[in-house]
Structure formats: C-alpha cells, structure tokens
Design a protein around this motif. Structure first.
Motif, PDB file in Angstrom:
ATOM      1  N   MET A   1     -37.065  65.378 -35.770  1.00 38.64           N
ATOM      2  CA  MET A   1     -36.900  65.816 -37.066  1.00 38.64           C
ATOM      3  C   MET A   1     -35.294  66.045 -37.291  1.00 38.64           C
ATOM      4  N   PHE A   2     -34.723  67.113 -36.997  1.00 36.42           N
ATOM      5  CA  PHE A   2     -33.488  67.645 -37.116  1.00 36.42           C
ATOM      6  C   PHE A   2     -32.942  67.833 -35.808  1.00 36.42           C
ATOM      7  N   ASP A   3     -31.504  67.114 -35.736  1.00 38.13           N
ATOM      8  CA  ASP A   3     -30.882  67.225 -34.613  1.00 38.13           C
ATOM      9  C   ASP A   3     -29.809  68.282 -34.887  1.00 38.13           C
ATOM     10  N   LEU A   4     -29.026  68.661 -33.766  1.00 38.61           N
ATOM     11  CA  LEU A   4     -27.805  69.576 -34.267  1.00 38.61           C
ATOM     12  C   LEU A   4     -26.871  69.143 -35.175  1.00 38.61           C
ATOM     13  N   THR A   5     -26.539  67.698 -35.137  1.00 41.76           N
ATOM     14  CA  THR A   5     -25.497  67.251 -36.258  1.00 41.76           C
ATOM     15  C   THR A   5     -26.094  67.126 -37.589  1.00 41.76           C
ATOM     16  N   THR A   6     -27.335  66.997 -37.833  1.00 41.91           N
ATOM     17  CA  THR A   6     -27.983  66.915 -39.115  1.00 41.91           C
ATOM     18  C   THR A   6     -27.906  68.568 -39.873  1.00 41.91           C
ATOM     19  N   LEU A   7     -28.305  69.578 -38.742  1.00 40.37           N
ATOM     20  CA  LEU A   7     -28.145  70.706 -39.161  1.00 40.37           C
ATOM     21  C   LEU A   7     -26.678  71.224 -39.406  1.00 40.37           C
ATOM     22  N   PHE A   8     -25.967  70.864 -38.651  1.00 40.13           N
ATOM     23  CA  PHE A   8     -24.468  71.164 -38.780  1.00 40.13           C
ATOM     24  C   PHE A   8     -23.890  70.621 -40.164  1.00 40.13           C
ATOM     25  N   LEU A   9     -24.364  69.361 -40.511  1.00 42.64           N
ATOM     26  CA  LEU A   9     -23.703  68.645 -41.853  1.00 42.64           C
ATOM     27  C   LEU A   9     -24.526  69.384 -43.005  1.00 42.64           C
ATOM     28  N   LEU A  10     -25.814  69.990 -42.783  1.00 40.54           N
ATOM     29  CA  LEU A  10     -26.605  70.400 -43.897  1.00 40.54           C
ATOM     30  C   LEU A  10     -25.861  72.094 -44.093  1.00 40.54           C
TER      31      LEU A  10
END
Length: 136
Positions: A1-10
């Motif tokens: 679902m969410f990886d760390l890269t997506t969470l960081f960009l969000l």
C-alpha cells in the motif's frame, strides 16, 4: 500500500501546503496593517494588495537580525503619482512600515492663508501640524 518513499513524498507535500497556507495568512496580516497605516497617514493604498519581495534577515526595532518577510506596495496621495512602500513581517507581527517620501498637497486657499501669515510675521517659522490643527 504505502512504502516509505510514498509516505515521505506525501509528508513533504503536506508540509509545503501548510507553509503556503501560513504564508498567505501572514500576507493578509501585512495587508491589514498597511491598510490601517495608509488610512492613518491620509494616503490611498493602490491595488489593495501587498506583493512579496523577499524572505531573509531583517533588522527589528531593537537592531537585532531576525528572519522576516518583506512585502512591497504602492500608494498615492493625489491619485496622479504612484509611491512605493514596504512592510516587514516577523511571523504574524509587523516589524515596521516605511513609505517613500511624498509631497503633501494643500488647497489654494490654505496656501494663500499660509502666505498671508508669512507676510504678516516675516521670519516666523510656521509648524505645519499646528497650522493644520488651527484650520480644522
């Protein structure tokens, strides 16, 4: 679902949005302060806006350097000429408002009264503020 890269960009996008929203609030406070100052000085704010000029180290009233935002605006006295002004904001607080020098227009009748007083009492210095209070 969410990886760390997506969470960081969000999180970066949310941080940028929050910073932009905060900056707009500061700009609105600067505009309100400029409107009040122009009303007190008897000049007209043009375009009803302030424009962001820069973000950097600014001197406060105590002479210390602090991070501040500088906004520029234009005003007029007679409606013919544009003059420039600046407001410095330290967060939500106004650090100072500066207006360029401008000529104060007087009516022809007021100018004649002033000239008559100068002829009656040569060498007397007429204080403009006192003269205006006596005439109003």
């Amino acid at each position: 679902m969410f990886d760390l890269t997506t969470l960081f960009l969000l999180m970066c996008a949310l941080g940028a949005g929050a910073w932009f929203w905060h900056a707009q609030g500061i700009r609105e406070r600067a505009l309100a302060a400029v409107v009040r100052h122009c009303r007190q000085e008897g000049v007209e704010l043009l375009d009803d806006t302030v424009a962001f000029a820069r973000f950097g180290l600014e001197r406060d009233l105590r002479g210390r350097r602090r991070l501040g935002r500088r906004y520029r605006f234009e005003f007029t006295v007679t409606g013919e000429r544009r003059h420039h002004g600046e407001v410095v904001m330290f967060g939500p607080r106004v650090g100072g408002i500066r207006l360029d020098a401008y000529a104060v227009e007087t009516s022809p009748e007021a100018q004649q009264d002033l000239n008559k007083e100068a002829v009656r009492e040569p060498g007397k210095v007429v204080m403009l503020d006192q003269w205006r209070r006596e005439r109003s």
